[in-house]
Design an enzyme around this catalytic site. Structure first.
Site, PDB file in Angstrom:
ATOM      1  CB  CYS A  97      24.308-132.817 -33.929  1.00  0.00           C
ATOM      2  SG  CYS A  97      24.401-133.587 -35.562  1.00  0.00           S
ATOM      3  CG  HIS A 154      26.297-136.215 -31.336  1.00  0.00           C
ATOM      4  ND1 HIS A 154      24.957-136.270 -31.036  1.00  0.00           N
ATOM      5  CD2 HIS A 154      26.378-136.132 -32.685  1.00  0.00           C
ATOM      6  CE1 HIS A 154      24.249-136.230 -32.154  1.00  0.00           C
ATOM      7  NE2 HIS A 154      25.091-136.146 -33.170  1.00  0.00           N
ATOM      8  CD  GLU A 211      25.038-136.116 -27.290  1.00  0.00           C
ATOM      9  OE1 GLU A 211      24.465-136.562 -28.292  1.00  0.00           O
ATOM     10  OE2 GLU A 211      25.733-135.074 -27.320  1.00  0.00           O
TER      11      GLU A 211
END
Length: 196
Positions: free
Chosen positions: A79, A170, A172
């Site tokens: 990002c 994202h 994660e």
């Protein structure tokens, strides 16, 4: 075991640390410039890119990050991290780290309320990876030696150029650690080459 740093100035730092550890590597939160020397690879987490740039400047991280990029050690930007790695940003005169020969448009999918999830096919990773897009940028243009790893519709959302990996989304923020594991493998390969 490889040691991967997560730039700890702003963004989803804790989630990246968890994902790196789940992928079988040691994770270090990087808050001091000298820590860059101790790590084999670096993750630039998502967050707010203008805030992140301000903090990078405040703590004099920009030149050390550029030097790290030139060293050939792998870097992964998610990002806002993708924005930091891009050589060209639409609507902005100067790049940040500028390590990847890509052109990126910021907030290309809209503002926070337009955040969404999408199932992605990612080359080298697999199918049905849930990409979490939050005010996400996307890649508008790439140099010939940049490999496009994933598309969302007509838009490039994951790319690789040598030791550099960038994603609009994202990885994660899900419990699927395959994209982080892909980066961990990049770091292991780069470290092996240095040893040989």
């Amino acid at each position: 075991m490889v040691k991967i740093g997560v730039l700890g100035l702003q963004g989803a730092v804790r989630e990246h640390v968890k994902s790196v550890e789940a992928s079988g590597a040691e994770a270090v939160v990087v808050k001091r410039i000298e820590q860059l020397e101790e790590i084999d690879g670096l993750i630039l987490p998502g967050g707010e890119s203008t805030t992140m740039r301000r903090l990078i400047d405040k703590y004099a991280f920009m030149e050390p990050l550029r030097t790290f990029a030139k060293s050939g050690k792998p870097m992964f930007g998610t990002c806002a991290g993708m924005i930091l790695l891009a050589k060209t940003l639409i609507g902005y005169e100067e790049a940040h780290i500028g390590a990847m020969d890509i052109t990126v448009e910021r907030n290309a999918f809209g503002r926070q309320k337009d955040s969404f999830e999408a199932a992605l096919s990612i080359k080298g990773v697999g199918e049905d990876f849930v990409g979490v897009f939050i005010r996400a940028p996307y890649v508008v243009n790439v140099a010939d030696d940049v490999e496009v790893l994933s598309m969302h519709g007509e838009r490039m959302v994951a790319v690789r150029q040598g030791p550099f990996l960038a994603a609009s989304f994202h990885p994660e923020l899900t419990d699927d650690h395959r994209v982080t594991a892909y980066f961990v493998e990049m770091v292991k390969e780069a470290k092996m080459k240095k040893v040989v």
